[in-house]
Scaffold this motif. Structure first.
Motif, PDB file in Angstrom:
ATOM      1  N   LEU A 223      11.705  11.875  23.865  1.00  0.00           N
ATOM      2  CA  LEU A 223      11.082  11.901  22.567  1.00  0.00           C
ATOM      3  C   LEU A 223       9.686  12.601  22.627  1.00  0.00           C
ATOM      4  O   LEU A 223       9.602  13.555  21.692  1.00  0.00           O
ATOM      5  N   HIS A 224       8.953  12.292  23.385  1.00  0.00           N
ATOM      6  CA  HIS A 224       7.592  12.855  23.722  1.00  0.00           C
ATOM      7  C   HIS A 224       7.765  14.374  24.083  1.00  0.00           C
ATOM      8  O   HIS A 224       6.930  15.079  23.512  1.00  0.00           O
ATOM      9  N   ALA A 225       8.718  14.718  24.758  1.00  0.00           N
ATOM     10  CA  ALA A 225       8.926  16.417  25.098  1.00  0.00           C
ATOM     11  C   ALA A 225       9.262  17.084  23.681  1.00  0.00           C
ATOM     12  O   ALA A 225       8.822  17.945  23.497  1.00  0.00           O
ATOM     13  N   VAL A 226      10.094  16.566  23.034  1.00  0.00           N
ATOM     14  CA  VAL A 226      10.395  17.177  21.772  1.00  0.00           C
ATOM     15  C   VAL A 226       9.405  16.857  20.880  1.00  0.00           C
ATOM     16  O   VAL A 226       9.041  18.378  20.150  1.00  0.00           O
ATOM     17  N   LYS A 227       8.567  16.127  20.686  1.00  0.00           N
ATOM     18  CA  LYS A 227       7.569  15.986  19.740  1.00  0.00           C
ATOM     19  C   LYS A 227       6.459  16.780  20.155  1.00  0.00           C
ATOM     20  O   LYS A 227       5.636  17.508  19.303  1.00  0.00           O
ATOM     21  N   ALA A 228       6.324  17.170  21.387  1.00  0.00           N
ATOM     22  CA  ALA A 228       5.202  18.077  22.150  1.00  0.00           C
ATOM     23  C   ALA A 228       5.455  19.470  21.584  1.00  0.00           C
ATOM     24  O   ALA A 228       4.649  20.353  21.511  1.00  0.00           O
ATOM     25  N   ALA A 229       6.715  19.748  21.545  1.00  0.00           N
ATOM     26  CA  ALA A 229       7.252  21.166  21.315  1.00  0.00           C
ATOM     27  C   ALA A 229       7.261  21.371  19.839  1.00  0.00           C
ATOM     28  O   ALA A 229       7.202  22.697  19.526  1.00  0.00           O
ATOM     29  N   VAL A 230       6.999  20.771  18.766  1.00  0.00           N
ATOM     30  CA  VAL A 230       7.398  20.921  17.546  1.00  0.00           C
ATOM     31  C   VAL A 230       6.228  20.356  16.363  1.00  0.00           C
ATOM     32  O   VAL A 230       5.560  19.369  16.823  1.00  0.00           O
ATOM     33  N   THR A 231       6.138  20.904  15.341  1.00  0.00           N
ATOM     34  CA  THR A 231       5.111  20.234  14.291  1.00  0.00           C
ATOM     35  C   THR A 231       6.062  19.405  13.202  1.00  0.00           C
ATOM     36  O   THR A 231       5.583  18.812  12.438  1.00  0.00           O
ATOM     37  N   VAL A 232       7.260  19.911  13.149  1.00  0.00           N
ATOM     38  CA  VAL A 232       7.947  19.252  12.163  1.00  0.00           C
ATOM     39  C   VAL A 232       8.479  17.754  12.377  1.00  0.00           C
ATOM     40  O   VAL A 232       8.398  17.484  13.545  1.00  0.00           O
ATOM     41  N   PRO A 233       8.964  16.972  11.289  1.00  0.00           N
ATOM     42  CA  PRO A 233       9.478  15.672  11.736  1.00  0.00           C
ATOM     43  C   PRO A 233      10.478  15.623  12.871  1.00  0.00           C
ATOM     44  O   PRO A 233      11.385  16.257  12.937  1.00  0.00           O
ATOM     45  N   VAL A 234      10.333  14.577  13.494  1.00  0.00           N
ATOM     46  CA  VAL A 234      11.382  13.995  14.809  1.00  0.00           C
ATOM     47  C   VAL A 234      12.088  13.050  14.380  1.00  0.00           C
ATOM     48  O   VAL A 234      11.635  11.955  14.545  1.00  0.00           O
ATOM     49  N   ALA A 235      13.426  12.796  14.078  1.00  0.00           N
ATOM     50  CA  ALA A 235      14.204  11.473  14.202  1.00  0.00           C
ATOM     51  C   ALA A 235      14.851  11.275  15.336  1.00  0.00           C
ATOM     52  O   ALA A 235      15.450  12.075  15.897  1.00  0.00           O
ATOM     53  N   VAL A 236      15.135   9.876  15.747  1.00  0.00           N
ATOM     54  CA  VAL A 236      16.004   9.904  16.989  1.00  0.00           C
ATOM     55  C   VAL A 236      16.977   9.203  16.490  1.00  0.00           C
ATOM     56  O   VAL A 236      17.025   8.193  15.798  1.00  0.00           O
ATOM     57  N   LYS A 237      18.106   9.889  16.926  1.00  0.00           N
ATOM     58  CA  LYS A 237      19.376   9.029  16.774  1.00  0.00           C
ATOM     59  C   LYS A 237      19.657   8.082  18.066  1.00  0.00           C
ATOM     60  O   LYS A 237      19.940   8.950  19.142  1.00  0.00           O
ATOM     61  N   LEU A 238      20.067   6.884  17.757  1.00  0.00           N
ATOM     62  CA  LEU A 238      20.179   6.241  19.104  1.00  0.00           C
ATOM     63  C   LEU A 238      21.236   5.310  19.291  1.00  0.00           C
ATOM     64  O   LEU A 238      21.876   5.140  18.371  1.00  0.00           O
ATOM     65  N   SER A 239      21.444   4.779  20.403  1.00  0.00           N
ATOM     66  CA  SER A 239      22.729   3.639  20.517  1.00  0.00           C
ATOM     67  C   SER A 239      22.496   2.480  19.981  1.00  0.00           C
ATOM     68  O   SER A 239      21.396   2.046  20.185  1.00  0.00           O
TER      69      SER A 239
END
Ligand SMILES: Cc1cc2nc3c(=O)[nH]c(=O)nc-3n(C[C@H](O)[C@H](O)[C@H](O)COP(=O)(O)O)c2cc1C
Length: 342
Positions: free
Chosen positions: A159-175
């Motif tokens: 999640l940190h890696a993806v958040k660091a790459a973008v400014t748009v919102p990030v949702a996590v689909k989890l188990s």
């Protein structure tokens, strides 16, 4: 008419019925059909970590080919073959085309399980026009020596890696398969997830005793499967800063309503659309409108979380009480069967 407008990941949606990732968005025609059928947003099918790796390898080969160009010219060696653009390239084109074709938010889905350079591909998805990223962390920790905390830490790291790459919102689909799902959800929320999508539905392969082979498990869901995600949404509602999206088991407008009552911000659907066709989304949206009308709600906000686990309740005791009540009802219903005849 009741007001269905809502927000998800900070995005304004015309209604809370969202098309979740599925082959329906593989082609532009499907994306258009979903928007025409009235969904509030569209999550595109997933791009996999493995496909991103292949694209990154291809880019590297192109750079190397150019670096060698002068030497090749001198030595008359044939030019190095450059592989064709792959799935990742096509995915970016699909985002661009989808965003241009529809007037609802298009959410890109990035699907992986290990920390690594693939996560930064989310930046290309953002550049292509994705309104948000759905990060599907599909990890089955098959190594029986892997401790649970390592698996959980990996989620936060990705999640940190993806958040660091973008400014748009990030949702996590989890188990749903953690010892303490709630704690993992809170950790991801605190680590900056703008939303949680509950839950990933695992398509486990199965054994066919007739053909003596292992077959991929691509079965559509049933409404009964909605109980687990619904219970967790009811527990997490009011405890996370980000949005909550429900996925699994939506067949009717009443299933959508039940998820909203539990506390979902949006309700996603895939199986029902695959089973009945894309226009089933219209049935869900219109059915939700009719339900709100019938129950006297003017706005969707009046529904959300009404039947969530009350904030003052102890969720463990609450769930246990529900379990005990269910067993008691089971005894009352079926207990007499075993008592018959002595
Ligand atoms: C055929 C099929 C393909 C799917 N492909 C994806 C995918 O690419 N990425 C993803 O995150 N989920 C994928 N899913 C999962 C759905 O998005 C959804 O979360 C799950 O099916 C539960 O919702 P449902 O009960 O409405 O089907 C797929 C589901 C099906 C049935």
């Amino acid at each position: 008419m009741p007001d269905l407008t809502t927000h998800y990941l900070g995005l304004a949606l015309r209604n809370p019925v969202v098309a979740s990732a599925s082959p329906l968005s593989l082609h532009l025609k499907g994306v258009r059909a979903l928007a025409d059928a009235g969904v509030g947003a569209i999550v595109l099918y997933s791009l996999f970590e493995e496909e991103v790796h292949r694209e990154q390898l291809r880019d590297l080969q192109i750079v190397e080919a150019h670096e060698d160009a002068f030497g090749e010219a001198l030595s008359y060696f044939p030019r190095q073959h450059t592989p064709e653009p792959g799935a990742a390239h096509h995915y970016l084109r699909q985002i661009e085309r989808a965003v241009a074709a529809v007037d609802v938010p298009v959410i890109a889905s990035l699907n992986g399980s290990t920390p690594g350079g693939w996560a930064s591909f989310a930046a290309s998805m953002e550049s292509a026009g994705a309104a948000a990223i759905e990060l599907n962390i599909y990890a089955v920790p098959g190594d029986p020596h892997t401790p649970g905390r390592i698996v959980e830490d990996r989620h936060v790291e990705i999640l940190h890696a993806v958040k660091a790459a973008v400014t748009v919102p990030v949702a996590v689909k989890l188990s749903p398969h953690f010892s303490s799902v709630g704690e993992v959800a809170l950790r991801l929320d605190q680590a900056g997830a703008d939303g949680l999508v509950l839950f990933n539905r695992f398509l486990h392969p199965d054994i066919d005793p007739e053909t003596l082979s292992v077959e991929p498990g691509v079965a559509l869901s049933t409404p009964q499967e909605a109980r687990l995600p619904r219970a967790w949404i009811a527990i997490l509602h009011g405890h996370v800063a980000g949005s909550l999206a429900a996925t699994t088991g939506v067949e009717t407008a009443e299933d959508v309503a039940a998820y909203l009552l539990a506390g979902a911000d949006v309700v996603m659907t895939a199986s029902a659309l695959l089973r009945h066709g894309v226009t089933h989304a219209t049935t869900l949206v219109e059915g939700l409108e009719a339900w709100l009308d019938r129950k006297g709600f003017a706005h969707i906000d009046g529904v959300r979380g009404r039947l969530a686990v009350p904030r003052e309740a102890d969720p463990t005791a609450y769930e246990r009480a529900g379990y005990v009540a269910a067993l008691e009802r089971g005894r009352a219903t079926y207990g007499s069967l075993t008592g018959q005849g002595g």
